[in-house]
Design a protein around this motif. Structure first.
Motif, PDB file in Angstrom:
ATOM      1  N   ARG A 143     -13.735  56.893 111.488  1.00 15.50           N
ATOM      2  CA  ARG A 143     -14.252  57.408 110.213  1.00 15.50           C
ATOM      3  C   ARG A 143     -15.672  57.923 110.375  1.00 15.50           C
ATOM      4  N   LEU A 144     -16.489  57.208 111.132  1.00 14.13           N
ATOM      5  CA  LEU A 144     -17.857  57.644 111.375  1.00 14.13           C
ATOM      6  C   LEU A 144     -17.875  58.967 112.136  1.00 14.13           C
ATOM      7  N   ALA A 145     -17.015  59.088 113.145  1.00 12.07           N
ATOM      8  CA  ALA A 145     -16.951  60.320 113.944  1.00 12.07           C
ATOM      9  C   ALA A 145     -16.513  61.507 113.093  1.00 12.07           C
ATOM     10  N   GLN A 146     -15.601  61.279 112.170  1.00  9.03           N
ATOM     11  CA  GLN A 146     -15.160  62.364 111.280  1.00  9.03           C
ATOM     12  C   GLN A 146     -16.259  62.748 110.298  1.00  9.03           C
ATOM     13  N   ALA A 147     -16.963  61.758 109.785  1.00  5.70           N
ATOM     14  CA  ALA A 147     -17.985  62.024 108.776  1.00  5.70           C
ATOM     15  C   ALA A 147     -19.222  62.689 109.366  1.00  5.70           C
ATOM     16  N   ASP A 148     -19.658  62.214 110.532  1.00  4.14           N
ATOM     17  CA  ASP A 148     -20.882  62.766 111.125  1.00  4.14           C
ATOM     18  C   ASP A 148     -20.818  62.631 112.646  1.00  4.14           C
ATOM     19  N   PRO A 149     -20.189  63.600 113.316  1.00  4.06           N
ATOM     20  CA  PRO A 149     -20.053  63.538 114.779  1.00  4.06           C
ATOM     21  C   PRO A 149     -21.392  63.453 115.504  1.00  4.06           C
ATOM     22  N   ALA A 150     -22.403  64.158 115.021  1.00  6.46           N
ATOM     23  CA  ALA A 150     -23.707  64.130 115.695  1.00  6.46           C
ATOM     24  C   ALA A 150     -24.318  62.733 115.635  1.00  6.46           C
ATOM     25  N   ALA A 151     -24.231  62.081 114.479  1.00  8.91           N
ATOM     26  CA  ALA A 151     -24.756  60.719 114.359  1.00  8.91           C
ATOM     27  C   ALA A 151     -23.965  59.752 115.235  1.00  8.91           C
ATOM     28  N   THR A 152     -22.673  59.970 115.325  1.00  7.65           N
ATOM     29  CA  THR A 152     -21.819  59.122 116.156  1.00  7.65           C
ATOM     30  C   THR A 152     -22.212  59.250 117.627  1.00  7.65           C
ATOM     31  N   LYS A 153     -22.423  60.481 118.076  1.00  6.78           N
ATOM     32  CA  LYS A 153     -22.843  60.691 119.475  1.00  6.78           C
ATOM     33  C   LYS A 153     -24.219  60.091 119.713  1.00  6.78           C
TER      34      LYS A 153
ATOM     35  N   PRO B 232     -12.004  68.729 119.674  1.00  5.61           N
ATOM     36  CA  PRO B 232     -12.933  68.807 118.544  1.00  5.61           C
ATOM     37  C   PRO B 232     -14.100  67.836 118.727  1.00  5.61           C
ATOM     38  N   VAL B 233     -15.234  68.189 118.164  1.00  2.00           N
ATOM     39  CA  VAL B 233     -16.444  67.385 118.320  1.00  2.00           C
ATOM     40  C   VAL B 233     -16.236  65.964 117.787  1.00  2.00           C
ATOM     41  N   ALA B 234     -15.468  65.809 116.727  1.00  2.00           N
ATOM     42  CA  ALA B 234     -15.229  64.465 116.183  1.00  2.00           C
ATOM     43  C   ALA B 234     -14.465  63.588 117.172  1.00  2.00           C
ATOM     44  N   VAL B 235     -13.516  64.168 117.889  1.00  2.00           N
ATOM     45  CA  VAL B 235     -12.749  63.408 118.890  1.00  2.00           C
ATOM     46  C   VAL B 235     -13.671  62.993 120.034  1.00  2.00           C
ATOM     47  N   ARG B 236     -14.505  63.915 120.490  1.00  2.00           N
ATOM     48  CA  ARG B 236     -15.433  63.606 121.587  1.00  2.00           C
ATOM     49  C   ARG B 236     -16.451  62.547 121.165  1.00  2.00           C
ATOM     50  N   ALA B 237     -16.966  62.666 119.945  1.00  2.00           N
ATOM     51  CA  ALA B 237     -17.942  61.685 119.456  1.00  2.00           C
ATOM     52  C   ALA B 237     -17.301  60.306 119.328  1.00  2.00           C
TER      53      ALA B 237
END
Length: 187
Positions: free
Chosen positions: A151-161, A121-126
């Motif tokens: 928590r940041l990756a779950q909330a907004d994966p794109a911002a985390t990446k 999932p994108v959240a895991v990758r981020a």
């Protein structure tokens, strides 16, 4: 065997029919054999996947799924199996995240990291990208101190990446300077 019956109906009195000499029958038998072998292989892979999923779930339940357990090819599929079975454990995502960030287990192979792009999932990758970037800062972090990254990756994966990419860009010149200073030991 369908061809054999069809041929017997067409040529009932033509003498002895040998299905071993009939190319169509032999092709059908070979195709049936290949299909049976493929199905057997598929079932065996499903059993192995279920066994690995059970192992990961059991380790997660007792709190033993950590850095001492190496990730293996197919663990992403085992994670998906747990999700589809309704036996999801967030600890499994955290474990895969850490392995991807550390490039440990099967993620030491660049091809496995590339494959993770399509299977996790994108959240895991981020989350993994951010942990890897934070690790490059060399700042010490106690256990649990980086929980905000999940928590940041779950909330907004794109911002985390984006944050991870920014950290990588900012840290690159520092790492180059440190590498240059280490060569002659003077700078």
């Amino acid at each position: 065997m369908r061809s054999y019956r069809r041929c017997r109906r067409r040529h009932p009195a033509s003498g002895t029919y040998d299905p071993k000499a009939d190319a169509v029958v032999q092709d059908e038998l070979a195709a049936d054999q290949r299909a049976a072998e493929a199905e057997q292989q598929r079932l065996q892979e499903q059993q192995q996947l279920a066994a690995r999923a059970d192992e990961l779930a059991a380790l997660a339940r007792v709190g033993r799924l950590g850095r001492t357990v190496e990730s293996r090819p197919g663990d992403e599929a085992a994670r998906d199996f747990l999700v589809h079975r309704g036996d999801y454990h967030p600890v499994v995502d955290g474990w895969l995240t850490q392995a991807l960030a550390d490039r440990s287990g099967h993620y030491a192979d660049p091809a496995a990291r590339t494959a993770a792009d399509g299977s996790l999932p994108v959240a895991v990758r981020a989350h993994a990208a951010l942990l890897a970037a934070l690790a490059r800062t060399s700042a010490p972090a106690a256990d649990g101190e980086l929980e905000f990254a999940a928590r940041l990756a779950q909330a907004d994966p794109a911002a985390t990446k984006a944050l991870a990419a920014w950290l990588d860009r900012v840290l690159a010149p520092i790492e180059l300077a440190e590498a240059g200073a280490g060569e002659d030991g003077v700078r």
